[in-house]
Design an enzyme around this catalytic site. Structure first.
Site, PDB file in Angstrom:
ATOM      1  N   LYS A  22     -21.576  11.385 -17.696  1.00 34.36           N
ATOM      2  CA  LYS A  22     -22.224  10.302 -18.435  1.00 34.36           C
ATOM      3  C   LYS A  22     -21.374   9.873 -19.623  1.00 34.36           C
ATOM      4  O   LYS A  22     -21.115   8.679 -19.829  1.00 34.36           O
ATOM      5  CB  LYS A  22     -23.596  10.762 -18.919  1.00 34.36           C
ATOM      6  CG  LYS A  22     -24.230   9.909 -20.021  1.00 34.36           C
ATOM      7  CD  LYS A  22     -25.476  10.575 -20.555  1.00 34.36           C
ATOM      8  CE  LYS A  22     -26.063   9.979 -21.789  1.00 34.36           C
ATOM      9  NZ  LYS A  22     -25.216   9.796 -22.938  1.00 34.36           N
ATOM     10  N   ASN A  23     -20.932  10.830 -20.424  1.00 34.37           N
ATOM     11  CA  ASN A  23     -20.199  10.489 -21.641  1.00 34.37           C
ATOM     12  C   ASN A  23     -18.841   9.872 -21.345  1.00 34.37           C
ATOM     13  O   ASN A  23     -18.313   9.123 -22.171  1.00 34.37           O
ATOM     14  CB  ASN A  23     -20.042  11.727 -22.525  1.00 34.37           C
ATOM     15  CG  ASN A  23     -21.360  12.174 -23.138  1.00 34.37           C
ATOM     16  OD1 ASN A  23     -22.309  11.385 -23.225  1.00 34.37           O
ATOM     17  ND2 ASN A  23     -21.441  13.420 -23.556  1.00 34.37           N
ATOM     18  N   CYS A 123     -30.534   8.558 -29.038  1.00 38.49           N
ATOM     19  CA  CYS A 123     -31.407   9.695 -29.335  1.00 38.49           C
ATOM     20  C   CYS A 123     -31.549   9.907 -30.833  1.00 38.49           C
ATOM     21  O   CYS A 123     -30.584   9.789 -31.582  1.00 38.49           O
ATOM     22  CB  CYS A 123     -30.849  10.977 -28.703  1.00 38.49           C
ATOM     23  SG  CYS A 123     -31.014  11.054 -26.919  1.00 38.49           S
ATOM     24  N   ARG A 128     -25.981   9.307 -37.431  1.00 45.75           N
ATOM     25  CA  ARG A 128     -24.691   9.138 -36.760  1.00 45.75           C
ATOM     26  C   ARG A 128     -24.112   7.786 -37.157  1.00 45.75           C
ATOM     27  O   ARG A 128     -24.139   6.825 -36.418  1.00 45.75           O
ATOM     28  CB  ARG A 128     -24.867   9.246 -35.240  1.00 45.75           C
ATOM     29  CG  ARG A 128     -25.394  10.592 -34.812  1.00 45.75           C
ATOM     30  CD  ARG A 128     -25.302  10.783 -33.321  1.00 45.75           C
ATOM     31  NE  ARG A 128     -26.319  10.031 -32.619  1.00 45.75           N
ATOM     32  CZ  ARG A 128     -26.460  10.038 -31.291  1.00 45.75           C
ATOM     33  NH1 ARG A 128     -25.647  10.742 -30.544  1.00 45.75           N
ATOM     34  NH2 ARG A 128     -27.420   9.339 -30.705  1.00 45.75           N
ATOM     35  N   ASP A 131     -19.304   4.388 -39.695  1.00 51.60           N
ATOM     36  CA  ASP A 131     -18.299   4.046 -40.691  1.00 51.60           C
ATOM     37  C   ASP A 131     -16.878   4.377 -40.229  1.00 51.60           C
ATOM     38  O   ASP A 131     -15.924   3.665 -40.557  1.00 51.60           O
ATOM     39  CB  ASP A 131     -18.595   4.741 -42.025  1.00 51.60           C
ATOM     40  CG  ASP A 131     -18.697   6.250 -41.895  1.00 51.60           C
ATOM     41  OD1 ASP A 131     -19.339   6.720 -40.936  1.00 51.60           O
ATOM     42  OD2 ASP A 131     -18.146   6.966 -42.752  1.00 51.60           O
ATOM     43  N   ASP A 313     -23.868  19.358 -27.361  1.00 49.05           N
ATOM     44  CA  ASP A 313     -24.690  18.932 -26.229  1.00 49.05           C
ATOM     45  C   ASP A 313     -25.148  20.086 -25.344  1.00 49.05           C
ATOM     46  O   ASP A 313     -25.929  19.875 -24.414  1.00 49.05           O
ATOM     47  CB  ASP A 313     -23.923  17.914 -25.372  1.00 49.05           C
ATOM     48  CG  ASP A 313     -24.043  16.495 -25.909  1.00 49.05           C
ATOM     49  OD1 ASP A 313     -24.783  16.289 -26.884  1.00 49.05           O
ATOM     50  OD2 ASP A 313     -23.390  15.593 -25.349  1.00 49.05           O
ATOM     51  N   ARG A 405     -31.605   9.295 -18.421  1.00 46.60           N
ATOM     52  CA  ARG A 405     -30.438   8.750 -19.108  1.00 46.60           C
ATOM     53  C   ARG A 405     -29.186   9.582 -18.829  1.00 46.60           C
ATOM     54  O   ARG A 405     -28.069   9.055 -18.938  1.00 46.60           O
ATOM     55  CB  ARG A 405     -30.668   8.710 -20.628  1.00 46.60           C
ATOM     56  CG  ARG A 405     -31.702   7.694 -21.096  1.00 46.60           C
ATOM     57  CD  ARG A 405     -31.782   7.676 -22.619  1.00 46.60           C
ATOM     58  NE  ARG A 405     -30.435   7.620 -23.182  1.00 46.60           N
ATOM     59  CZ  ARG A 405     -29.980   8.467 -24.097  1.00 46.60           C
ATOM     60  NH1 ARG A 405     -30.746   9.443 -24.550  1.00 46.60           N
ATOM     61  NH2 ARG A 405     -28.755   8.344 -24.559  1.00 46.60           N
TER      62      ARG A 405
END
Length: 427
Positions: A22-23, A123, A128, A131, A313, A405
């Protein structure tokens, strides 16, 4: 609203195919914005986030075509083409649902000279900020303005100049955005203190396949030689190391033996090292990693850290597994400040967990009991599934859209290795 029902106590055994990551997928898809030629991604997982990102790209003018879609197969082949970008604005109603949407910012401003992207969602696991994403683009010559919940980036003269950015802390997302933007800069760009996650390496390899020139792949210093244009490519998404680690924890807590087909021993070293320390047997096979347990788990002391450290994770899944370990474990979350929302739900199942600040003490109990529980985020959802697989009685997991997801056809995969699990659409 859907729920997942688990009747726990079955020992998991068999082979489980690990889907595309997924990532990684959500990082590779915006690469299509960097070229007017087709980008074909293989092993793309069937996930709600992938569908959502595809919808966002469609809004920008990117065409997406799924080839030979077969509902009985895992993964998909998708061809994305941005030969004509029709919009440089990523709207709030899409971006708010998925934090990864911010990854269109770098490619859009690099190719089109401008981008307007809503501040992202995702989520609710902690603060998070973006910047560092903006710091990188400014280092490459972009002018940044934040107004009315949107980030607007402009490349003076229509093209980024390139430059050097050093991140004060490691950021996966900022590294990804900087990498994609740098490939189309006028000059050479350098990213210092870059993230080193396997998904970053996967992104680099895909960009190289598209014609980018990147030195230092896999290290904390990336040097990118900007090109006037990139070309299309065909690229396979890497296997999902978080999905593999999640199923490894499920095998361990049930005293099972599961072959994780496609998992990579090197990329998952921190996860497998921790499992081995807990008494789980890890074996490398020709096409898989075998995870075997005898039902006797030892306690662990773990602290999350950027790669190659123990992944944030994986924290929730290990916590669930350690709920039935013999002794007290200590988990420390250093990445996100609000990633223990699964603790009250695990406690409903009989877990003994005490949280103090960013540390949690998990005292193993001999039995977990099924209960109705509520998923709060993606990885927390999986922790409840893992606990439910070992619990006595029925566990009902609500808000399973979180699972959809990030885990491709979860129930089907677990059923295939002996779990008594089903989705109830009337829940």
């Amino acid at each position: 609203m859907d729920r997942i029902i688990i009747r726990g106590g079955n020992r998991l055994s068999g082979r489980i195919h690990i889907s595309g990551a997924k990532n990684a997928a959500l990082t590779l898809m915006p690469c299509a914005l960097l070229t007017d030629e087709p980008l074909t991604l293989r092993n793309l997982p069937r996930l709600a986030d992938v569908d959502g990102f595809g919808h966002l790209l469609n809004q920008l003018g990117v065409s997406t075509m799924v080839e030979g879609a077969n509902p009985n197969e895992f993964g998909r082949v998708m061809t994305l083409r941005a030969n004509r970008v029709t919009s440089t604005t990523a709207p709030y109603d899409i971006v708010r649902k998925m934090r990864a949407s911010i990854l269109v910012l770098g490619p859009l401003v690099a190719r089109m000279g401008e981008a307007t992207v809503s501040l992202p969602g995702g989520c609710a696991i902690g603060n998070r900020p973006i910047d560092l994403h903006l710091k990188a683009l400014e280092a490459f010559g972009a002018e940044i303005e934040i107004t009315s919940g949107y980030v607007k980036a402009i490349a003076p003269g229509g093209r980024l100049s390139g430059g050097t950015v050093r991140f004060p802390v490691v950021s996966v997302g900022a590294t990804e955005n900087a990498l994609m933007a740098a490939t189309l800069c006028r000059g050479t760009s350098v990213i210092e203190n870059a993230a080193r996650e396997p998904e970053i390496v996967d992104l680099c390899n895909c960009l190289v396949a598209m014609g980018a020139v990147i030195d230092g792949i896999g290290t904390e210093t990336l040097t990118i030689e900007g090109k006037d244009r990139l070309h299309g490519a065909t690229y396979a998404v890497m296997p999902d190391r978080i999905e593999a680690g999640s199923y490894a924890c499920a095998a361990a807590i049930t005293g099972g033996s599961v072959d994780l087909v496609g998992a990579d021993l090197h990329e998952m070293a921190a996860t497998f090292d921790a499992l081995a320390e807990a008494g789980v047997k890890i074996e490398a096979l020709k096409d898989a990693i075998r995870v075997s347990a005898d039902g006797k788990l030892g306690p662990l002391t773990l602290s999350t850290a950027p790669y190659p450290g123990f992944a944030t994770d994986m924290q929730a899944q290990f916590m669930a597994m350690l709920c039935m370990a013999n002794g007290a474990s200590v988990l420390t979350e250093t990445i996100f400040e609000n990633r223990y929302m699964h603790v009250p739900e695990l406690a409903r199942m009989g877990a003994d967990i005490q949280v103090t600040g960013r540390s949690a003490v998990v005292r193993g109990v001999p039995v977990l009991n099924g209960a109705p529980v509520m998923a709060t985020d993606l990885r927390a959802s999986m922790s409840l599934i893992i606990a439910g697989l070992a619990a006595q009685g029925e566990t009902h997991v609500q808000r399973v859209y979180h699972l959809d997801r990030g885990y491709e056809r979860l129930e089907e995969k677990l059923q295939g290795i002996g779990a008594d699990i089903e989705r109830d659409s009337d829940g």
